[in-house]
Motif scaffolding. Sequence first.
Motif, PDB file in Angstrom:
ATOM      1  N   CYS A  79       0.377  18.885  -5.977  1.00 37.51           N
ATOM      2  CA  CYS A  79       0.031  17.604  -6.596  1.00 37.51           C
ATOM      3  C   CYS A  79       0.873  17.402  -7.846  1.00 37.51           C
ATOM      4  O   CYS A  79       0.944  18.279  -8.704  1.00 37.51           O
ATOM      5  CB  CYS A  79      -1.452  17.596  -6.958  1.00 37.51           C
ATOM      6  SG  CYS A  79      -1.973  16.105  -7.832  1.00 37.51           S
ATOM      7  N   ARG A  80       1.506  16.241  -7.957  1.00 42.72           N
ATOM      8  CA  ARG A  80       2.322  15.936  -9.124  1.00 42.72           C
ATOM      9  C   ARG A  80       1.447  15.752 -10.367  1.00 42.72           C
ATOM     10  O   ARG A  80       1.905  15.912 -11.494  1.00 42.72           O
ATOM     11  CB  ARG A  80       3.156  14.674  -8.878  1.00 42.72           C
ATOM     12  CG  ARG A  80       4.315  14.547  -9.843  1.00 42.72           C
ATOM     13  CD  ARG A  80       5.275  13.454  -9.453  1.00 42.72           C
ATOM     14  NE  ARG A  80       6.023  13.756  -8.264  1.00 42.72           N
ATOM     15  CZ  ARG A  80       7.334  13.888  -8.197  1.00 42.72           C
ATOM     16  NH1 ARG A  80       8.055  13.723  -9.279  1.00 42.72           N
ATOM     17  NH2 ARG A  80       7.940  14.143  -7.064  1.00 42.72           N
ATOM     18  N   GLY A  81       0.173  15.464 -10.170  1.00 42.69           N
ATOM     19  CA  GLY A  81      -0.724  15.269 -11.301  1.00 42.69           C
ATOM     20  C   GLY A  81      -1.259  16.555 -11.905  1.00 42.69           C
ATOM     21  O   GLY A  81      -1.475  16.632 -13.102  1.00 42.69           O
ATOM     22  N   CYS A  82      -1.480  17.583 -11.045  1.00 39.44           N
ATOM     23  CA  CYS A  82      -2.119  18.794 -11.580  1.00 39.44           C
ATOM     24  C   CYS A  82      -1.561  20.105 -11.048  1.00 39.44           C
ATOM     25  O   CYS A  82      -1.955  21.167 -11.508  1.00 39.44           O
ATOM     26  CB  CYS A  82      -3.625  18.741 -11.328  1.00 39.44           C
ATOM     27  SG  CYS A  82      -4.090  18.943  -9.588  1.00 39.44           S
ATOM     28  N   GLU A  99       4.834   6.928 -11.149  1.00 42.55           N
ATOM     29  CA  GLU A  99       3.890   7.993 -10.810  1.00 42.55           C
ATOM     30  C   GLU A  99       2.465   7.542 -11.134  1.00 42.55           C
ATOM     31  O   GLU A  99       1.549   7.731 -10.337  1.00 42.55           O
ATOM     32  CB  GLU A  99       4.211   9.276 -11.585  1.00 42.55           C
ATOM     33  CG  GLU A  99       5.461   9.990 -11.119  1.00 42.55           C
ATOM     34  CD  GLU A  99       5.902  11.101 -12.054  1.00 42.55           C
ATOM     35  OE1 GLU A  99       6.749  11.899 -11.636  1.00 42.55           O
ATOM     36  OE2 GLU A  99       5.432  11.158 -13.225  1.00 42.55           O
ATOM     37  N   TYR A 100       2.292   6.920 -12.296  1.00 42.64           N
ATOM     38  CA  TYR A 100       0.972   6.444 -12.698  1.00 42.64           C
ATOM     39  C   TYR A 100       0.458   5.382 -11.716  1.00 42.64           C
ATOM     40  O   TYR A 100      -0.694   5.418 -11.301  1.00 42.64           O
ATOM     41  CB  TYR A 100       1.023   5.865 -14.126  1.00 42.64           C
ATOM     42  CG  TYR A 100      -0.319   5.399 -14.611  1.00 42.64           C
ATOM     43  CD1 TYR A 100      -1.207   6.288 -15.204  1.00 42.64           C
ATOM     44  CD2 TYR A 100      -0.715   4.073 -14.459  1.00 42.64           C
ATOM     45  CE1 TYR A 100      -2.465   5.869 -15.629  1.00 42.64           C
ATOM     46  CE2 TYR A 100      -1.965   3.648 -14.884  1.00 42.64           C
ATOM     47  CZ  TYR A 100      -2.836   4.549 -15.467  1.00 42.64           C
ATOM     48  OH  TYR A 100      -4.076   4.133 -15.872  1.00 42.64           O
ATOM     49  N   ASP A 132      -7.220   8.332 -19.560  1.00 37.92           N
ATOM     50  CA  ASP A 132      -6.201   7.416 -19.063  1.00 37.92           C
ATOM     51  C   ASP A 132      -4.942   7.519 -19.925  1.00 37.92           C
ATOM     52  O   ASP A 132      -3.827   7.513 -19.415  1.00 37.92           O
ATOM     53  CB  ASP A 132      -6.738   5.976 -19.040  1.00 37.92           C
ATOM     54  CG  ASP A 132      -5.780   5.032 -18.351  1.00 37.92           C
ATOM     55  OD1 ASP A 132      -5.498   5.243 -17.146  1.00 37.92           O
ATOM     56  OD2 ASP A 132      -5.289   4.103 -19.022  1.00 37.92           O
ATOM     57  N   ALA A 133      -5.119   7.648 -21.233  1.00 38.69           N
ATOM     58  CA  ALA A 133      -3.972   7.766 -22.149  1.00 38.69           C
ATOM     59  C   ALA A 133      -3.162   9.025 -21.844  1.00 38.69           C
ATOM     60  O   ALA A 133      -1.926   8.998 -21.875  1.00 38.69           O
ATOM     61  CB  ALA A 133      -4.448   7.777 -23.598  1.00 38.69           C
ATOM     62  N   GLN A 134      -3.845  10.137 -21.534  1.00 36.18           N
ATOM     63  CA  GLN A 134      -3.137  11.373 -21.189  1.00 36.18           C
ATOM     64  C   GLN A 134      -2.333  11.200 -19.900  1.00 36.18           C
ATOM     65  O   GLN A 134      -1.183  11.622 -19.830  1.00 36.18           O
ATOM     66  CB  GLN A 134      -4.124  12.528 -21.010  1.00 36.18           C
ATOM     67  CG  GLN A 134      -4.688  13.075 -22.297  1.00 36.18           C
ATOM     68  CD  GLN A 134      -5.740  14.127 -22.017  1.00 36.18           C
ATOM     69  OE1 GLN A 134      -6.810  13.841 -21.487  1.00 36.18           O
ATOM     70  NE2 GLN A 134      -5.423  15.360 -22.372  1.00 36.18           N
ATOM     71  N   TRP A 135      -2.954  10.581 -18.882  1.00 36.64           N
ATOM     72  CA  TRP A 135      -2.237  10.341 -17.621  1.00 36.64           C
ATOM     73  C   TRP A 135      -0.994   9.489 -17.877  1.00 36.64           C
ATOM     74  O   TRP A 135       0.088   9.779 -17.376  1.00 36.64           O
ATOM     75  CB  TRP A 135      -3.131   9.662 -16.596  1.00 36.64           C
ATOM     76  CG  TRP A 135      -4.137  10.563 -15.951  1.00 36.64           C
ATOM     77  CD1 TRP A 135      -5.501  10.466 -16.035  1.00 36.64           C
ATOM     78  CD2 TRP A 135      -3.882  11.692 -15.107  1.00 36.64           C
ATOM     79  NE1 TRP A 135      -6.092  11.463 -15.305  1.00 36.64           N
ATOM     80  CE2 TRP A 135      -5.123  12.226 -14.721  1.00 36.64           C
ATOM     81  CE3 TRP A 135      -2.719  12.304 -14.650  1.00 36.64           C
ATOM     82  CZ2 TRP A 135      -5.242  13.340 -13.893  1.00 36.64           C
ATOM     83  CZ3 TRP A 135      -2.828  13.418 -13.821  1.00 36.64           C
ATOM     84  CH2 TRP A 135      -4.070  13.916 -13.449  1.00 36.64           C
ATOM     85  N   CYS A 158      -7.853  16.739  -9.123  1.00 37.19           N
ATOM     86  CA  CYS A 158      -7.701  15.774 -10.219  1.00 37.19           C
ATOM     87  C   CYS A 158      -7.989  14.329  -9.805  1.00 37.19           C
ATOM     88  O   CYS A 158      -7.976  13.439 -10.646  1.00 37.19           O
ATOM     89  CB  CYS A 158      -6.315  15.878 -10.849  1.00 37.19           C
ATOM     90  SG  CYS A 158      -4.962  15.277  -9.816  1.00 37.19           S
ATOM     91  N   GLY A 159      -8.230  14.087  -8.521  1.00 36.86           N
ATOM     92  CA  GLY A 159      -8.554  12.735  -8.060  1.00 36.86           C
ATOM     93  C   GLY A 159      -7.353  11.825  -7.899  1.00 36.86           C
ATOM     94  O   GLY A 159      -7.515  10.629  -7.681  1.00 36.86           O
ATOM     95  N   SER A 160      -6.150  12.367  -7.974  1.00 40.34           N
ATOM     96  CA  SER A 160      -4.963  11.525  -7.828  1.00 40.34           C
ATOM     97  C   SER A 160      -4.825  11.039  -6.388  1.00 40.34           C
ATOM     98  O   SER A 160      -5.047  11.795  -5.438  1.00 40.34           O
ATOM     99  CB  SER A 160      -3.703  12.297  -8.226  1.00 40.34           C
ATOM    100  OG  SER A 160      -3.653  12.475  -9.619  1.00 40.34           O
TER     101      SER A 160
END
Length: 136
Positions: A48-51, A20-21, A9-12, A101-103
């Motif tokens: 995906c903006r997350g990965c 975005e989060y 969670d800290a990395q995200w 990544c499950g986003s």
Amino acid sequence: MGYEVEKSDAQWREELTDEEYRVLRQAGTEQAFTGEYTDTRTVGVYTCRGCGTELFRSGTKFDSHCGWPSFYDPADSEAVELLPDHSIPGRPRTEVRCSSCGSHLGHVFSGEGYGTPTDQRYCINSIAVRLEPEKG
């Protein structure tokens, strides 16, 4: 469920803006008609903006006038995962997530009569994706 891209969670929180989060990691929704890709006609790939996983291609994007970018099919059926969403009582929906990544990306709706080849509308938050324009 385990994903190919696993982050704490800290990395995200460090890698994503607050908005975005909120959308990608907390299944939020950006305000209608505010996203940068709502009316975009640029040819390219939406990742995906997350990965960075390829999710949609511009050739499947269509004007739904719903306030968010709409696609009728993912680039690869395994690029997204579909999950039941009962967060709104009495209004079951199908959540769309990045399968790498499950986003949270948005929701998919069927049978709305848009006349697309799949009769589906992947209603995707602009903030959940990045458009990589085709190099010409």
